[in-house]
Design a protein around this motif. Structure first.
Motif, PDB file in Angstrom:
ATOM      1  N   ASP A 177     111.713 -31.693 -58.065  1.00 61.53           N
ATOM      2  CA  ASP A 177     112.893 -31.222 -57.365  1.00 61.53           C
ATOM      3  C   ASP A 177     113.309 -30.118 -58.524  1.00 61.53           C
ATOM      4  O   ASP A 177     113.891 -28.875 -58.306  1.00 61.53           O
ATOM      5  CB  ASP A 177     114.111 -32.216 -57.012  1.00 61.53           C
ATOM      6  CG  ASP A 177     113.796 -32.760 -55.796  1.00 61.53           C
ATOM      7  OD1 ASP A 177     112.719 -32.326 -54.973  1.00 61.53           O
ATOM      8  OD2 ASP A 177     114.159 -33.917 -55.462  1.00 61.53           O
ATOM      9  N   LEU A 178     113.399 -30.637 -59.809  1.00 59.60           N
ATOM     10  CA  LEU A 178     113.892 -29.937 -61.056  1.00 59.60           C
ATOM     11  C   LEU A 178     112.816 -28.524 -60.919  1.00 59.60           C
ATOM     12  O   LEU A 178     113.245 -27.532 -61.149  1.00 59.60           O
ATOM     13  CB  LEU A 178     113.717 -30.502 -62.456  1.00 59.60           C
ATOM     14  CG  LEU A 178     113.854 -29.862 -63.617  1.00 59.60           C
ATOM     15  CD1 LEU A 178     115.452 -29.114 -63.525  1.00 59.60           C
ATOM     16  CD2 LEU A 178     113.756 -30.613 -64.814  1.00 59.60           C
ATOM     17  N   LEU A 179     111.511 -28.717 -60.968  1.00 60.03           N
ATOM     18  CA  LEU A 179     110.534 -27.561 -61.079  1.00 60.03           C
ATOM     19  C   LEU A 179     110.937 -26.687 -59.726  1.00 60.03           C
ATOM     20  O   LEU A 179     110.921 -25.363 -60.214  1.00 60.03           O
ATOM     21  CB  LEU A 179     109.282 -28.056 -61.020  1.00 60.03           C
ATOM     22  CG  LEU A 179     108.000 -26.862 -60.759  1.00 60.03           C
ATOM     23  CD1 LEU A 179     107.921 -26.416 -62.050  1.00 60.03           C
ATOM     24  CD2 LEU A 179     106.884 -27.404 -60.495  1.00 60.03           C
ATOM     25  N   LYS A 180     110.927 -27.036 -58.694  1.00 69.30           N
ATOM     26  CA  LYS A 180     111.358 -26.118 -57.524  1.00 69.30           C
ATOM     27  C   LYS A 180     112.826 -25.256 -57.733  1.00 69.30           C
ATOM     28  O   LYS A 180     112.717 -24.059 -57.523  1.00 69.30           O
ATOM     29  CB  LYS A 180     111.485 -26.941 -56.469  1.00 69.30           C
ATOM     30  CG  LYS A 180     111.772 -26.027 -54.977  1.00 69.30           C
ATOM     31  CD  LYS A 180     111.273 -26.637 -53.800  1.00 69.30           C
ATOM     32  CE  LYS A 180     111.356 -25.754 -52.691  1.00 69.30           C
ATOM     33  NZ  LYS A 180     111.568 -24.331 -52.495  1.00 69.30           N
ATOM     34  N   SER A 181     113.589 -26.061 -58.257  1.00 71.45           N
ATOM     35  CA  SER A 181     114.913 -25.269 -58.470  1.00 71.45           C
ATOM     36  C   SER A 181     114.654 -24.055 -59.640  1.00 71.45           C
ATOM     37  O   SER A 181     115.084 -23.042 -59.388  1.00 71.45           O
ATOM     38  CB  SER A 181     116.264 -26.049 -58.877  1.00 71.45           C
ATOM     39  OG  SER A 181     116.097 -26.656 -60.122  1.00 71.45           O
ATOM     40  N   LYS A 182     114.075 -24.487 -60.570  1.00 73.45           N
ATOM     41  CA  LYS A 182     113.746 -23.542 -61.605  1.00 73.45           C
ATOM     42  C   LYS A 182     112.935 -22.467 -61.308  1.00 73.45           C
ATOM     43  O   LYS A 182     113.000 -21.372 -61.368  1.00 73.45           O
ATOM     44  CB  LYS A 182     113.150 -24.267 -62.930  1.00 73.45           C
ATOM     45  CG  LYS A 182     114.020 -25.344 -63.686  1.00 73.45           C
ATOM     46  CD  LYS A 182     115.275 -24.715 -64.250  1.00 73.45           C
ATOM     47  CE  LYS A 182     116.002 -25.852 -64.804  1.00 73.45           C
ATOM     48  NZ  LYS A 182     117.277 -25.440 -65.525  1.00 73.45           N
ATOM     49  N   LEU A 183     111.728 -22.823 -60.278  1.00 73.17           N
ATOM     50  CA  LEU A 183     110.875 -21.668 -59.897  1.00 73.17           C
ATOM     51  C   LEU A 183     111.543 -20.802 -58.759  1.00 73.17           C
ATOM     52  O   LEU A 183     111.117 -19.784 -58.513  1.00 73.17           O
ATOM     53  CB  LEU A 183     109.596 -22.233 -59.520  1.00 73.17           C
ATOM     54  CG  LEU A 183     108.698 -22.441 -60.768  1.00 73.17           C
ATOM     55  CD1 LEU A 183     107.141 -23.159 -60.415  1.00 73.17           C
ATOM     56  CD2 LEU A 183     108.698 -21.585 -61.906  1.00 73.17           C
ATOM     57  N   ASP A 184     112.486 -21.559 -58.306  1.00 73.26           N
ATOM     58  CA  ASP A 184     113.224 -20.591 -57.064  1.00 73.26           C
ATOM     59  C   ASP A 184     113.952 -19.759 -57.904  1.00 73.26           C
ATOM     60  O   ASP A 184     113.910 -18.429 -57.291  1.00 73.26           O
ATOM     61  CB  ASP A 184     114.329 -21.501 -56.428  1.00 73.26           C
ATOM     62  CG  ASP A 184     113.531 -22.317 -55.350  1.00 73.26           C
ATOM     63  OD1 ASP A 184     112.358 -22.103 -55.057  1.00 73.26           O
ATOM     64  OD2 ASP A 184     114.026 -23.313 -54.687  1.00 73.26           O
ATOM     65  N   LEU A 185     114.502 -19.762 -59.018  1.00 69.99           N
ATOM     66  CA  LEU A 185     115.322 -18.881 -59.792  1.00 69.99           C
ATOM     67  C   LEU A 185     114.482 -17.791 -60.278  1.00 69.99           C
ATOM     68  O   LEU A 185     114.575 -16.450 -60.339  1.00 69.99           O
ATOM     69  CB  LEU A 185     115.837 -19.584 -60.781  1.00 69.99           C
ATOM     70  CG  LEU A 185     116.732 -18.536 -62.144  1.00 69.99           C
ATOM     71  CD1 LEU A 185     117.576 -17.848 -61.291  1.00 69.99           C
ATOM     72  CD2 LEU A 185     117.187 -19.462 -63.148  1.00 69.99           C
ATOM     73  N   LEU A 239     106.742 -42.565 -58.702  1.00 65.50           N
ATOM     74  CA  LEU A 239     106.945 -41.667 -57.312  1.00 65.50           C
ATOM     75  C   LEU A 239     108.355 -40.987 -57.406  1.00 65.50           C
ATOM     76  O   LEU A 239     108.524 -39.932 -57.099  1.00 65.50           O
ATOM     77  CB  LEU A 239     106.486 -42.205 -55.900  1.00 65.50           C
ATOM     78  CG  LEU A 239     105.086 -42.116 -55.787  1.00 65.50           C
ATOM     79  CD1 LEU A 239     104.664 -43.167 -54.494  1.00 65.50           C
ATOM     80  CD2 LEU A 239     104.754 -40.754 -55.482  1.00 65.50           C
ATOM     81  N   SER A 240     109.256 -41.908 -57.770  1.00 67.50           N
ATOM     82  CA  SER A 240     110.726 -41.498 -57.977  1.00 67.50           C
ATOM     83  C   SER A 240     110.807 -40.310 -59.055  1.00 67.50           C
ATOM     84  O   SER A 240     111.437 -39.436 -58.685  1.00 67.50           O
ATOM     85  CB  SER A 240     111.626 -42.710 -58.235  1.00 67.50           C
ATOM     86  OG  SER A 240     112.960 -42.365 -58.412  1.00 67.50           O
ATOM     87  N   GLN A 241     110.294 -40.721 -60.193  1.00 67.02           N
ATOM     88  CA  GLN A 241     110.065 -39.895 -61.037  1.00 67.02           C
ATOM     89  C   GLN A 241     109.536 -38.372 -60.914  1.00 67.02           C
ATOM     90  O   GLN A 241     110.069 -37.205 -61.082  1.00 67.02           O
ATOM     91  CB  GLN A 241     109.400 -40.138 -62.488  1.00 67.02           C
ATOM     92  CG  GLN A 241     110.156 -41.399 -62.884  1.00 67.02           C
ATOM     93  CD  GLN A 241     109.505 -42.040 -64.253  1.00 67.02           C
ATOM     94  OE1 GLN A 241     108.522 -41.490 -64.814  1.00 67.02           O
ATOM     95  NE2 GLN A 241     109.868 -43.376 -64.622  1.00 67.02           N
ATOM     96  N   ILE A 242     108.269 -38.317 -60.167  1.00 67.66           N
ATOM     97  CA  ILE A 242     107.773 -37.293 -59.656  1.00 67.66           C
ATOM     98  C   ILE A 242     108.513 -36.412 -58.879  1.00 67.66           C
ATOM     99  O   ILE A 242     108.786 -35.253 -58.782  1.00 67.66           O
ATOM    100  CB  ILE A 242     106.430 -37.771 -58.880  1.00 67.66           C
ATOM    101  CG1 ILE A 242     105.482 -37.984 -59.927  1.00 67.66           C
ATOM    102  CG2 ILE A 242     105.867 -36.493 -57.997  1.00 67.66           C
ATOM    103  CD1 ILE A 242     104.007 -38.568 -59.459  1.00 67.66           C
ATOM    104  N   GLN A 243     109.199 -37.047 -57.985  1.00 65.34           N
ATOM    105  CA  GLN A 243     110.041 -36.360 -57.014  1.00 65.34           C
ATOM    106  C   GLN A 243     111.420 -35.732 -57.537  1.00 65.34           C
ATOM    107  O   GLN A 243     111.641 -34.520 -57.222  1.00 65.34           O
ATOM    108  CB  GLN A 243     110.844 -37.493 -55.821  1.00 65.34           C
ATOM    109  CG  GLN A 243     111.485 -36.738 -54.940  1.00 65.34           C
ATOM    110  CD  GLN A 243     110.968 -35.844 -53.883  1.00 65.34           C
ATOM    111  OE1 GLN A 243     109.912 -36.122 -53.104  1.00 65.34           O
ATOM    112  NE2 GLN A 243     111.181 -34.494 -53.862  1.00 65.34           N
ATOM    113  N   SER A 244     111.819 -36.417 -58.668  1.00 68.45           N
ATOM    114  CA  SER A 244     112.892 -35.753 -59.486  1.00 68.45           C
ATOM    115  C   SER A 244     112.359 -34.480 -60.210  1.00 68.45           C
ATOM    116  O   SER A 244     113.062 -33.570 -60.508  1.00 68.45           O
ATOM    117  CB  SER A 244     113.373 -36.688 -60.329  1.00 68.45           C
ATOM    118  OG  SER A 244     114.185 -37.828 -59.718  1.00 68.45           O
ATOM    119  N   ALA A 245     110.987 -34.738 -60.874  1.00 69.82           N
ATOM    120  CA  ALA A 245     110.438 -33.516 -61.629  1.00 69.82           C
ATOM    121  C   ALA A 245     110.174 -32.605 -60.734  1.00 69.82           C
ATOM    122  O   ALA A 245     110.387 -31.234 -61.012  1.00 69.82           O
ATOM    123  CB  ALA A 245     109.428 -34.228 -62.385  1.00 69.82           C
TER     124      ALA A 245
END
Length: 150
Positions: free
Chosen positions: A127-135, A119-125
């Motif tokens: 957050d990364l996806l969200k930042s990239k797709l926000d761009l 779940l910790s890895q999922i949260q990190s992944a």
């Protein structure tokens, strides 16, 4: 080259880069191909719905997995993970879908520590996806503005 074409080139480069990193797969490009003049906001709407739906699911999965008073309800957790895996795969979020498969395995073996780690890895992944797709969404907005001549 006009401004919208330059922005589209940046979008294509971003998506290609995310595919090379294993964050997205070809499913995301297939979603992009479904967007046309009759549905110009299709991808943005799908991405927005995914994020709105995911926040609650990730939060609830964390609550279930970190239950300290009794063993977690692994069946409920597995059901949520299954839903999140499906929506992630439909979006093309390959890295998240793969982590969900591993998390489901931990649910089936009732491995609470494994669940918490994943779940910790999922949260990190996520957050990364969200930042990239926000761009991506920002670039899409600029592309639409350029197309409309604003």
């Amino acid at each position: 080259m006009d401004q919208s074409a330059v922005i589209q080139q940046h979008i294509d480069q971003l998506v290609a880069h995310l595919q090379q990193e294993g964050i997205l797969d070809e499913q995301f490009q297939q979603l992009m191909q479904l967007q046309d003049d009759s549905n110009p906001d299709f991808v943005s709407e799908v991405v927005q719905l995914y994020f709105e739906d995911s926040v609650g699911k990730i939060e609830r999965m964390g609550q279930i997995a970190s239950s300290s008073s009794a063993p977690p309800n692994f069946n409920e957790l597995d059901g949520l993970v299954h839903q999140f895996k499906g929506s992630s795969a439909s979006l093309g979020a390959q890295m998240l879908a793969q982590l969900c498969i591993k998390l489901r395995e931990c649910c089936q073996t009732q491995n609470q520590q494994g669940c918490l780690m994943l779940l910790s890895q999922i949260q990190s992944a996520y957050d990364l996806l969200k930042s990239k797709l926000d761009l991506f969404m920002q670039l899409e907005g600029k592309r639409k503005m350029a197309l409309s001549g604003l």
